[in-house]
Design a protein around this motif. Structure first.
Motif, PDB file in Angstrom:
ATOM      1  N   ALA A 143      28.054-105.847  72.993  1.00 36.03           N
ATOM      2  CA  ALA A 143      29.157-105.688  72.048  1.00 36.03           C
ATOM      3  C   ALA A 143      29.173-104.286  71.444  1.00 36.03           C
ATOM      4  O   ALA A 143      30.204-103.828  70.964  1.00 36.03           O
ATOM      5  CB  ALA A 143      29.023-106.730  70.948  1.00 36.03           C
ATOM      6  N   GLY A 144      28.053-103.606  71.436  1.00 34.75           N
ATOM      7  CA  GLY A 144      28.049-102.215  71.006  1.00 34.75           C
ATOM      8  C   GLY A 144      27.244-101.910  69.758  1.00 34.75           C
ATOM      9  O   GLY A 144      27.018-100.748  69.429  1.00 34.75           O
ATOM     10  N   GLN A 145      26.778-102.942  69.046  1.00 34.04           N
ATOM     11  CA  GLN A 145      26.043-102.673  67.800  1.00 34.04           C
ATOM     12  C   GLN A 145      24.739-101.915  68.065  1.00 34.04           C
ATOM     13  O   GLN A 145      24.402-100.982  67.355  1.00 34.04           O
ATOM     14  CB  GLN A 145      25.695-103.966  67.046  1.00 34.04           C
ATOM     15  N   TRP A 146      24.022-102.355  69.067  1.00 34.16           N
ATOM     16  CA  TRP A 146      22.748-101.691  69.360  1.00 34.16           C
ATOM     17  C   TRP A 146      22.974-100.264  69.819  1.00 34.16           C
ATOM     18  O   TRP A 146      22.304 -99.327  69.365  1.00 34.16           O
ATOM     19  CB  TRP A 146      21.952-102.491  70.400  1.00 34.16           C
ATOM     20  N   GLY A 147      23.935-100.071  70.709  1.00 36.98           N
ATOM     21  CA  GLY A 147      24.230 -98.721  71.189  1.00 36.98           C
ATOM     22  C   GLY A 147      24.616 -97.812  70.028  1.00 36.98           C
ATOM     23  O   GLY A 147      24.214 -96.652  69.967  1.00 36.98           O
ATOM     24  N   THR A 148      25.383 -98.342  69.096  1.00 37.81           N
ATOM     25  CA  THR A 148      25.799 -97.548  67.942  1.00 37.81           C
ATOM     26  C   THR A 148      24.588 -97.178  67.087  1.00 37.81           C
ATOM     27  O   THR A 148      24.425 -96.027  66.677  1.00 37.81           O
ATOM     28  CB  THR A 148      26.813 -98.335  67.077  1.00 37.81           C
ATOM     29  N   ALA A 149      23.749 -98.175  66.828  1.00 40.96           N
ATOM     30  CA  ALA A 149      22.565 -97.920  66.004  1.00 40.96           C
ATOM     31  C   ALA A 149      21.680 -96.862  66.659  1.00 40.96           C
ATOM     32  O   ALA A 149      21.213 -95.924  66.001  1.00 40.96           O
ATOM     33  CB  ALA A 149      21.784 -99.225  65.798  1.00 40.96           C
ATOM     34  N   LEU A 150      21.491 -97.003  67.955  1.00 42.00           N
ATOM     35  CA  LEU A 150      20.616 -96.051  68.644  1.00 42.00           C
ATOM     36  C   LEU A 150      21.237 -94.651  68.663  1.00 42.00           C
ATOM     37  O   LEU A 150      20.534 -93.651  68.493  1.00 42.00           O
ATOM     38  CB  LEU A 150      20.330 -96.539  70.077  1.00 42.00           C
ATOM     39  N   SER A 151      22.541 -94.572  68.859  1.00 44.28           N
ATOM     40  CA  SER A 151      23.210 -93.258  68.831  1.00 44.28           C
ATOM     41  C   SER A 151      22.991 -92.579  67.489  1.00 44.28           C
ATOM     42  O   SER A 151      22.735 -91.378  67.425  1.00 44.28           O
ATOM     43  CB  SER A 151      24.725 -93.400  69.035  1.00 44.28           C
ATOM     44  N   MET A 152      23.103 -93.361  66.418  1.00 44.33           N
ATOM     45  CA  MET A 152      22.910 -92.794  65.082  1.00 44.33           C
ATOM     46  C   MET A 152      21.487 -92.264  64.923  1.00 44.33           C
ATOM     47  O   MET A 152      21.283 -91.155  64.428  1.00 44.33           O
ATOM     48  CB  MET A 152      23.170 -93.867  64.013  1.00 44.33           C
TER      49      MET A 152
END
Ligand SMILES: *Cc1c(COP(=O)(O)O)cnc(C)c1O
Length: 458
Positions: A143-152
């Motif tokens: 869904a993208g939450q993990w990818g977003t967190a890791l990008s940050m």
């Protein structure tokens, strides 16, 4: 009642009261979680084998079943201070609406740009990668939450971040994708032609919209074939539960401050990281015989790993390149029905939680998705926060338990994890509002079919 009045709507901790160490619940488990196995030899993965895929320090944390407290490095604690401590909220408005004598608290992890608890582990994993002198990390995101967190986390530390995003989400959630790119990550729809496994899957299943298991295989392949890169995973692993223990430690500190003792602790379970983190210190007390709590994992009826899965060694990914993990699983090819919109779609479950569940130390329930969205909406209307569909699984069961208290007149204290916000899930909410959401539940025959593909162990 006087004492009760003193409990604020939001219990915050002072900076000085924030946890200085993570708590490793494995140290107090009599039956340790089963080790990860090499998929070829079926022997326990050694630190050396794991270090080809994961950062060295994270390998140590993954294998450490004995150290109860692991200090949180100062840099990570400083990062945590940007969005932690997270509030523990007394749901006075929800209690009022339900007319329940139960006391409901929720630990809200959605107060950061990634919108979920995943940042707690993302910053830790990125920190250890940086410390090891790596160039970057690869991962998958659904869904993208993990990818977003890791990008940050990676942009904060100046690391390169390559995200393999399940194709259907890549197309349906362009906003998440753009948040990741804003933080400098490169985002590739999976399956892709950038990896061998991706090309193989595309050739065998042209037109496939991808799956988490497939994106994991791609991300691992890229990590092991590029010098200076390692793979990171946002849930399931022991190390992730360790980092997420910050949720439970803060919750416990906040409750202790007001002398509150919960009767039950409820959390949603996808791969098990938020739940494992939330319950960690409470489970520790339970394991040491110091206190007793009801601990309830909530999962979707359409992806029922705990309630209808088997406890067995299974692959973590579709490409079968990852180590085998012993866990409650539906089989690594299992994908929830297309209409499933509530997240928590991973086929397996954290080995730590699987062992605790198998030992009867926690319960699990599954809930159908329309009931989940009904609870989400009810919660949003009284408590203000628009919850993530994943988190709303916990809301559903917290409400159900509070309603039981209404019938029995018991003043139970309920704590649940509100893992995140749902602003990027409005297509799911739309389906619910338009009556286009159904409650498809897999049949025993279907589940049996996936189960038949579990690796044969000797
Ligand atoms: C990823 C996610 C979950 C599920 O993951 P766990 O590892 O089971 O915690 C739950 N809620 C939100 C908001 C998430 O982003």
């Amino acid at each position: 009642m006087d004492n009760e009045k003193k409990i604020p709507y939001k219990i915050y901790l002072e900076e000085s009261e924030m946890p200085q160490s993570w708590y490793n619940v494995r140290a107090d488990m009599k039956n340790k979680p089963a080790p990860l196995l090499n998929p070829g030899t079926h022997q326990p993965m050694t630190a050396e084998e794991l270090s080809g895929v994961f950062c060295d320090e994270l390998v140590q944390q993954e294998l450490d079943n004995d150290t109860p407290f692991i200090p949180i490095p100062q840099e990570i604690r400083d990062f945590y201070k940007m969005y932690r401590p997270s509030p523990l909220v007394r749901a006075y408005c929800l209690e009022e609406k339900l007319q329940t004598p139960a006391k409901i608290y929720y630990k809200f992890e959605g107060n950061n740009t990634s919108g979920s608890h995943k940042l707690n582990s993302a910053i830790a994993q990125a920190y250890y990668a940086k410390k090891q002198g790596l160039k970057g990390v690869t991962t998958e995101t659904g869904a993208g939450q993990w990818g977003t967190a890791l990008s940050m986390a990676c942009s904060y530390l100046g690391l390169d971040c390559k995200v393999y995003m399940v194709k259907v989400s890549y197309e349906q959630k362009p906003f998440r994708r753009e948040v990741m790119r804003t933080y400098g990550a490169s985002v590739v729809p999976s399956p892709s032609d950038t990896t061998q496994i991706g090309r193989k899957i595309l050739a065998e299943h042209p037109g496939t919209t991808g799956s988490l298991g497939c994106a994991i295989s791609e991300a691992v392949e890229v990590a092991v074939s590029n010098p200076g890169y390692r793979y990171v995973l946002g849930s399931v692993l022991n190390q992730v539960l360790l980092h997420q223990s910050v949720i439970g430690l803060e919750t416990k500190a906040a409750l202790d401050k007001y002398g509150i003792k919960p009767d039950m602790i409820i959390g949603c379970a996808g791969g098990g990281s938020n739940l494992g983190g939330l319950i960690a210190p409470f489970m520790g007390e339970k394991l040491r015989g110091e206190a007793n709590y009801r601990i309830i994992a909530v999962e979707p009826a359409s992806c029922p790993s705990f309630t209808r899965g088997v406890y067995a060694y299974d692959f973590c990914d579709t490409g079968m390149v990852c180590p085998l993990a012993k866990m409650y699983t539906l089989g690594c090819d299992f994908i929830p029905a297309p209409n499933h919109a509530g997240g928590l779609r991973y086929h397996g479950m954290s080995p730590v939680l699987s062992q605790l569940y198998d030992d009867g130390l926690m319960e699990a329930v599954s809930v159908p998705q329309t009931a989940v969205f009904e609870a989400a909406e009810q919660f949003a209307r009284v408590e203000g926060i628009l919850p993530a569909p994943e988190s709303s699984h916990a809301i559903r069961v917290a409400i159900d338990e509070a309603l039981k208290c209404k019938e029995t007149g018991e003043e139970k204290t309920i704590v649940f994890g509100l893992t995140g916000t749902g602003y990027f899930d409005m297509v799911a909410y739309e389906k619910y509002h338009d009556g286009k959401m159904d409650d498809y539940i897999p049949t025993d025959e279907e589940l049996q079919k996936y189960r038949a593909k579990l690796p044969k162990m000797d």
